[in-house]
Structure formats: C-alpha cells, structure tokens
Write an enzyme that holds these catalytic residues in place. Sequence first.
Site, mmCIF file in Angstrom:
data_model
loop_
_atom_site.group_PDB
_atom_site.id
_atom_site.type_symbol
_atom_site.label_atom_id
_atom_site.label_comp_id
_atom_site.label_asym_id
_atom_site.label_seq_id
_atom_site.Cartn_x
_atom_site.Cartn_y
_atom_site.Cartn_z
ATOM 1 N N GLY A 16 0.789 -1.224 0.000
ATOM 2 C CA GLY A 16 0.000 0.000 0.000
ATOM 3 C C GLY A 16 0.825 1.280 0.000
ATOM 4 N N ASN A 18 1.551 3.086 -2.548
ATOM 5 C CA ASN A 18 0.886 4.061 -3.419
ATOM 6 C C ASN A 18 -0.341 4.669 -2.736
ATOM 7 O OD1 ASN A 18 2.210 4.207 -6.246
ATOM 8 N ND2 ASN A 18 2.308 2.047 -5.659
ATOM 9 N N MET A 94 -3.816 -7.314 -6.568
ATOM 10 C CA MET A 94 -3.224 -8.378 -7.361
ATOM 11 C C MET A 94 -4.222 -9.496 -7.668
ATOM 12 S SD MET A 94 -0.478 -6.858 -7.776
ATOM 13 C CE MET A 94 0.861 -7.829 -8.388
ATOM 14 N N ILE A 96 -7.338 -10.457 -10.626
ATOM 15 C CA ILE A 96 -8.012 -10.037 -11.855
ATOM 16 C C ILE A 96 -9.496 -9.806 -11.570
ATOM 17 C CG2 ILE A 96 -8.716 -10.869 -14.144
ATOM 18 C CD1 ILE A 96 -5.947 -12.273 -14.253
ATOM 19 N N ASN A 111 -5.539 1.383 -13.106
ATOM 20 C CA ASN A 111 -4.586 0.441 -12.512
ATOM 21 C C ASN A 111 -3.166 0.979 -12.655
ATOM 22 O OD1 ASN A 111 -3.620 -2.118 -11.473
ATOM 23 N ND2 ASN A 111 -3.040 -2.660 -13.564
ATOM 24 N N HIS A 113 0.830 0.057 -12.927
ATOM 25 C CA HIS A 113 1.634 -1.091 -13.336
ATOM 26 C C HIS A 113 3.101 -0.674 -13.478
ATOM 27 C CE1 HIS A 113 2.279 -5.089 -14.857
ATOM 28 N NE2 HIS A 113 3.029 -4.571 -15.815
ATOM 29 N N SER A 140 3.268 2.820 -15.424
ATOM 30 C CA SER A 140 2.129 3.263 -16.237
ATOM 31 C C SER A 140 0.850 3.245 -15.411
ATOM 32 C CB SER A 140 1.897 2.306 -17.418
ATOM 33 O OG SER A 140 3.058 2.146 -18.198
ATOM 34 N N ASP A 149 -3.730 -6.134 -17.421
ATOM 35 C CA ASP A 149 -2.874 -4.947 -17.610
ATOM 36 C C ASP A 149 -3.046 -4.328 -19.001
ATOM 37 O OD1 ASP A 149 -1.809 -5.158 -15.010
ATOM 38 O OD2 ASP A 149 -0.366 -6.649 -15.669
HETATM 39 C C1 GAR Z 1 3.054 -1.243 -7.560
HETATM 40 O O1 GAR Z 1 4.372 -1.174 -8.036
HETATM 41 C C2 GAR Z 1 2.097 -1.475 -8.711
HETATM 42 O O2 GAR Z 1 2.527 -0.899 -9.899
HETATM 43 C C3 GAR Z 1 2.106 -2.981 -8.811
HETATM 44 O O3 GAR Z 1 2.113 -3.420 -7.492
HETATM 45 C C4 GAR Z 1 2.856 -2.488 -6.696
HETATM 46 C C5 GAR Z 1 2.061 -2.201 -5.445
HETATM 47 O O4 GAR Z 1 2.827 -1.480 -4.531
HETATM 48 N N1 GAR Z 1 0.964 -3.460 -9.541
HETATM 49 C C6 GAR Z 1 0.999 -4.451 -10.415
HETATM 50 O O5 GAR Z 1 2.008 -5.096 -10.646
HETATM 51 C C7 GAR Z 1 -0.322 -4.732 -11.111
HETATM 52 N N2 GAR Z 1 -0.142 -5.553 -12.254
HETATM 53 P P1 GAR Z 1 2.163 -0.875 -3.218
HETATM 54 O O6 GAR Z 1 1.281 -1.955 -2.610
HETATM 55 O O7 GAR Z 1 3.330 -0.558 -2.336
HETATM 56 O O8 GAR Z 1 1.376 0.342 -3.622
#
Ligand code: GAR
Length: 221
Positions: A16, A18, A94, A96, A111, A113, A140, A149
Amino acid sequence: MTQDKLKAAVLISGTGSNLKALINAISSGDLELDIVKVISNRGHAPGLAHAKSAAIPVSVISQADFPDRQSHDAAIAEVLLQDQAELIILAGYMRILGEEFTHKFRGQIINLHPSLLPLYKGLDTYRRVLEAGDVETGASIHFVTAGLDSGPVISQIRIPVLPDDDTASLSARLGPQEHKLVVATVGLFCKRQIQYEQDEVSYLGQVIDRPLLLKDDGRFV
Ligand code: GAR
C-alpha cells in the site's frame, strides 16, 4: 465555483505504498480527493494500516469467502456503489477483476503497473526488464478493461536502467517515481481533465495518441 471532491475507492492487496502516497498528498493539500473506502482482498495486507491511521473506512473482501470470481466481484461492486465511488484505483490489487465488473465500471477503474505498457504485462516486470537488457523502464497508469494490464494507457513516468541495477535497486528507484505518477494522474481526475472515450483516453477534451509523460518538474507532456 468549487467542484465537489472526487470520491475514490482504493483497492490494495499488499504494502500500500501508493495508497500512502495518495493519503500524504491529501494531507498536505496537494490533492483534492476523498478516499471513501480502502478495499483489500487480503485481511493481513500491511497497507490497511495506512488507511486505518488516516481514518479511512476499510473493507476486507476475500475471494476465499466466495464460490467464484463473479460473486467476489459482485460483493466489491456493492460496496463501491454504496460508497458512491466515482474513481476506483487499483494500487497493487493483485487479483483479476472479471468482465462483468470491468464493464459495469468502465471508464472509472484505473490500474498502476510497474512497466512501460504495453511492455511487460503481468508479474515479475523488473526481472524481465533486466533480462531484456532495456536501458529504460518506468510505470504506467491505464484504464482497466477486460484483459490483464490492458486498456488505454493514461500516463507514464520513465527512469533509466543503470548498468549495475538488480531487481531490488530497480524497484527501489521506481517506487518513489510511481508514487509521483499516481498522485499527479489522480490529480487530473480530480480536476475532471481525463475521460475514457470508446477505448481511448481524452485529456482536456482531446483524445491523446500516446500516454501523458510525467516530467521531473511535475508537469505532463
Ligand atoms: C506497484 O508497483 C504497482 O505498480 C504494482 O504493485 C505495486 C504495489 O505497490 N501493480 C501491479 O504489478 C499490477 N499488475 P504498493 O502496494 O506498495 O502500492
């Protein structure tokens, strides 16, 4: 006249970071966003602590409690509708989401990525970037449609791959850049500057033919 704050739900499965970046930007006054709910499919996701310390309501909706994807998705949809979420941010979610769900909320789900889509969809992006010998990578943000994705890409940020990078160093350098990207991109949604239009992205009323690129000065080009 000031607009009402955009109501968003953030879906997470893990750290989490982000989500935390969004919460920090709201607290510092940089983002006019109302996170109405954080939803996790994992009860032990460390990111839930960020929501709780910011007093954001949390729902844990685990696939283990449902017989199939459709009913799991439907439970999530019910919460989103109850909370009147206008924007659904998948921030490290994570799992779908099925076609019925993505259709119902088309144009409202984004989303994050960790690659320069359409390159490296799926998992293990850093390893694949290094194995390919790429000199650049990035993150992205895209509208979510039925495929993994896939869906039109809204925005990107780029970083160089350094000769001695490994997956850990690459992910450590991309993380903070991805945080900037999510805050800046969600900011565009808050200002109602981004729309989904028939499988394309419209920015300030114009369909864009390539993703918006976030530069070091915080501006999109
Ligand atoms: C992020 O880097 C995001 O881009 C990726 O998971 C991470 C989550 O980080 N998402 C994917 O790979 C989706 N296909 P966080 O939990 O620290 O925000």
